[in-house]
Design an enzyme around this catalytic site. Sequence first.
Site, PDB file in Angstrom:
ATOM      1  N   HIS A  69      47.597  40.323  39.333  1.00  0.00           N
ATOM      2  CA  HIS A  69      46.807  40.461  38.103  1.00  0.00           C
ATOM      3  C   HIS A  69      46.757  41.924  37.685  1.00  0.00           C
ATOM      4  O   HIS A  69      46.749  42.822  38.537  1.00  0.00           O
ATOM      5  CB  HIS A  69      45.404  39.867  38.253  1.00  0.00           C
ATOM      6  CG  HIS A  69      44.499  40.557  39.237  1.00  0.00           C
ATOM      7  ND1 HIS A  69      43.775  41.668  38.928  1.00  0.00           N
ATOM      8  CD2 HIS A  69      44.217  40.278  40.535  1.00  0.00           C
ATOM      9  CE1 HIS A  69      43.058  42.044  39.982  1.00  0.00           C
ATOM     10  NE2 HIS A  69      43.318  41.223  40.979  1.00  0.00           N
ATOM     11  N   ASP A  71      44.398  43.201  35.484  1.00  0.00           N
ATOM     12  CA  ASP A  71      43.074  43.668  35.057  1.00  0.00           C
ATOM     13  C   ASP A  71      42.327  44.272  36.242  1.00  0.00           C
ATOM     14  O   ASP A  71      42.713  44.103  37.402  1.00  0.00           O
ATOM     15  CB  ASP A  71      42.252  42.536  34.437  1.00  0.00           C
ATOM     16  CG  ASP A  71      41.996  41.398  35.405  1.00  0.00           C
ATOM     17  OD1 ASP A  71      42.936  41.030  36.172  1.00  0.00           O
ATOM     18  OD2 ASP A  71      40.875  40.865  35.421  1.00  0.00           O
ATOM     19  N   ASP A  99      42.851  47.100  43.950  1.00  0.00           N
ATOM     20  CA  ASP A  99      42.723  45.742  43.392  1.00  0.00           C
ATOM     21  C   ASP A  99      43.141  45.744  41.938  1.00  0.00           C
ATOM     22  O   ASP A  99      42.307  45.878  41.060  1.00  0.00           O
ATOM     23  CB  ASP A  99      41.290  45.271  43.588  1.00  0.00           C
ATOM     24  CG  ASP A  99      41.113  43.784  43.360  1.00  0.00           C
ATOM     25  OD1 ASP A  99      42.114  43.078  43.153  1.00  0.00           O
ATOM     26  OD2 ASP A  99      39.954  43.332  43.403  1.00  0.00           O
ATOM     27  N   GLU A 129      41.672  38.201  35.887  1.00  0.00           N
ATOM     28  CA  GLU A 129      41.418  37.614  37.203  1.00  0.00           C
ATOM     29  C   GLU A 129      40.016  37.927  37.682  1.00  0.00           C
ATOM     30  O   GLU A 129      39.438  37.180  38.463  1.00  0.00           O
ATOM     31  CB  GLU A 129      42.439  38.144  38.216  1.00  0.00           C
ATOM     32  CG  GLU A 129      42.459  37.383  39.548  1.00  0.00           C
ATOM     33  CD  GLU A 129      41.483  37.933  40.588  1.00  0.00           C
ATOM     34  OE1 GLU A 129      41.263  37.240  41.604  1.00  0.00           O
ATOM     35  OE2 GLU A 129      40.932  39.047  40.401  1.00  0.00           O
ATOM     36  N   GLU A 130      39.450  39.054  37.208  1.00  0.00           N
ATOM     37  CA  GLU A 130      38.178  39.539  37.763  1.00  0.00           C
ATOM     38  C   GLU A 130      36.963  38.945  37.062  1.00  0.00           C
ATOM     39  O   GLU A 130      35.844  39.399  37.275  1.00  0.00           O
ATOM     40  CB  GLU A 130      38.111  41.067  37.672  1.00  0.00           C
ATOM     41  CG  GLU A 130      39.179  41.803  38.480  1.00  0.00           C
ATOM     42  CD  GLU A 130      38.939  41.730  39.990  1.00  0.00           C
ATOM     43  OE1 GLU A 130      38.009  41.024  40.409  1.00  0.00           O
ATOM     44  OE2 GLU A 130      39.702  42.371  40.728  1.00  0.00           O
ATOM     45  N   GLU A 158      47.514  40.449  46.201  1.00  0.00           N
ATOM     46  CA  GLU A 158      46.142  40.925  46.448  1.00  0.00           C
ATOM     47  C   GLU A 158      46.116  41.816  47.686  1.00  0.00           C
ATOM     48  O   GLU A 158      46.906  41.633  48.611  1.00  0.00           O
ATOM     49  CB  GLU A 158      45.198  39.731  46.671  1.00  0.00           C
ATOM     50  CG  GLU A 158      44.954  38.887  45.437  1.00  0.00           C
ATOM     51  CD  GLU A 158      43.870  39.452  44.521  1.00  0.00           C
ATOM     52  OE1 GLU A 158      43.345  40.555  44.799  1.00  0.00           O
ATOM     53  OE2 GLU A 158      43.565  38.792  43.508  1.00  0.00           O
ATOM     54  N   HIS A 332      36.864  47.104  44.296  1.00  0.00           N
ATOM     55  CA  HIS A 332      35.633  47.147  43.498  1.00  0.00           C
ATOM     56  C   HIS A 332      34.717  48.303  43.897  1.00  0.00           C
ATOM     57  O   HIS A 332      33.686  48.512  43.267  1.00  0.00           O
ATOM     58  CB  HIS A 332      34.823  45.846  43.564  1.00  0.00           C
ATOM     59  CG  HIS A 332      35.594  44.617  43.168  1.00  0.00           C
ATOM     60  ND1 HIS A 332      34.985  43.415  42.913  1.00  0.00           N
ATOM     61  CD2 HIS A 332      36.926  44.412  42.986  1.00  0.00           C
ATOM     62  CE1 HIS A 332      35.914  42.513  42.601  1.00  0.00           C
ATOM     63  NE2 HIS A 332      37.102  43.093  42.640  1.00  0.00           N
TER      64      HIS A 332
END
Lengths: 356, 356
Positions: A69, A71, A99, A129-130, A158, A332
């Site tokens: 992903h 984003d 991430d 995705e988030e 991931e 994150h």
Amino acid sequence: MTLDLRASSIDLTRSICDIRSVSGDERVLADEIQAALAGYDHLHVVRDGDCIVARTELGRDRRVIIAGHIDTVPVNDNLPTVFETIDAVDYLTGRGTVDMKAGVAVQLKLAAELVDPAVDITWMWYDNEEVASERNGLGRLARNHPELFAGDFAVLGEPTAGGVEGGCNGTLRVDVTTRGRRAHSARPWAGANAIHAAADVLGALARYQPREVEVDGLVYRESLNAVMISGGVAKNVIPDECVVHVNYRFAPSRSGDEAVQHVREVFDGFDVTVADLAPGARPGLDTPIAREFVAAVGGPVGPKYGWTDVARFSAMGVPAVNYGPGDPIKAHADDERVALDEITACEAGLRAWLRP
Amino acid sequence: MTLDLRASSIDLTRSICDIRSVSGDERVLADEIQAALAGYDHLHVVRDGDCIVARTELGRDRRVIIAGHIDTVPVNDNLPTVFETIDAVDYLTGRGTVDMKAGVAVQLKLAAELVDPAVDITWMWYDNEEVASERNGLGRLARNHPELFAGDFAVLGEPTAGGVEGGCNGTLRVDVTTRGRRAHSARPWAGANAIHAAADVLGALARYQPREVEVDGLVYRESLNAVMISGGVAKNVIPDECVVHVNYRFAPSRSGDEAVQHVREVFDGFDVTVADLAPGARPGLDTPIAREFVAAVGGPVGPKYGWTDVARFSAMGVPAVNYGPGDPIKAHADDERVALDEITACEAGLRAWLRP
């Protein structure tokens, strides 16, 4: 600026991270990726919203899907990226480094480089995705272009700190509700206390012994937890309702229906309502192509406990694993950072598997 | 219009009810009461905000306090009042008829009439009883004029359907808090679940056997109840805190400190924080003047479970009871209504006690 897919995977990671792409705002990065791929004739490119798919069509007898992903979670004063050295380890620090733009950079570099891979490859870079599952770009792509999900095996980039994490646990959330009858708290005998009635719900949770389940050689650890509780209408009123929100994480050998049945048994006699259910994904490590993948990339192989998009591939009949650079504990985090060695190791691992 | 204190207590109830006086908006009614009392030389009147005090000063060796609040909960299309007959019982229907303007009307009529009572009397009519305790007019009067609270016995005209309700239970609210450690719910073993830790708190509440305690001849029923519960930070996070808000209603023979101590013992090992404490009031029915009161007014004698302003008198050393017309179940109800017979019975009861 245009992305240079012949740059090092480290420099490419930096370039991609410095193009902000918080969920819902991926357009610029998607445009850059599409433009960068345009010069490579061995790739057939399809775009769906801000999702870019690039396929080789070499007539190989096997096809793999490699996805990531594009984003990120919101930026928090942690862009542009910087190089840092901490305890003699070199890092790239900033939002998205873990991430999962380092994984995307490795994928983009190899997509450009591998003009004649051992297997046909479907590369997928997707948006959103988030955020909530219904916005997920991979899910949208599966609805709009299910034919693109043909494949024998899938790798999701991931962060796994370079190890291989196979499949994922399923996740079920339910509301367990107890009911009573309101009364003034000065005369509670005129009512029935719904919070007191939840004592046995919490007792069952506190006593619960979760299973450890081996699936295709990996041991999945289950869990059953109250994540929220609420009850009460006012400080002088006997409460007539209490809701315990429970999350059951279950091994991928158990179906969604079986998971619901199990939770109903644990809370037998209580009102159980399903709030959300996402079945897990078997690791899919028992096929020849998966064994070749594991042998090529090396590193530890373990189960994935959290639910990830590998389950979308699994639901479409494609076994899938997580494999990518970056320590997931830093995903994150405000000090999100990826070790440079992990980027190049991941690049080398995928190349070893895919090259002719 | 000026209130006529020589009208019947029924007509006077109607007049007072039709002057709206929702909490905070009692000025007009307080002005009317003050004006109506001005013509009676046997009464010495003091005003504090919208609280009116009228005292006889006859040099009697005993003094009683008789009090009532003049505010109501909000009107809900139930004014002006109407007379109704339901199942052959005559009622006055409308906001304030039960809580507690019928009681105030009886008091005003007797204040005017009894120029030579058997005991000295301090009449109190006060504002803001139906709202937060810090706004309570009786509390304000106690702070501004504590000397006015000298007395041997107090009667509060709250609705008791004509019976005598002695004293009141105390009330204690505490937060019982459990703590844990946050973790992603996919890896709960990295955290500690605070909601599960509350299982023993709810278990203790569910098992608790409340006491029934005789105080001065009346049996008080205690209770211990969770009234609110909350815990959890997000649906995918192991919760690090759970708070159970518990209300303990305790017999007036137990002090506030003893009540806190008892609750700490029930929740031994847990974090207990006092949120609010209001000690109860002994019924005070063991004194000669109280026995004379009970004999004069007749009717059943029982305990008051809910906390009322009698506890303010008790805290100032004046035993106090509730005695007034109206079924308390109709207090605050949209169809609030008082039986006319109860108004005249209460008038007769108080007169029988107070007349020379």
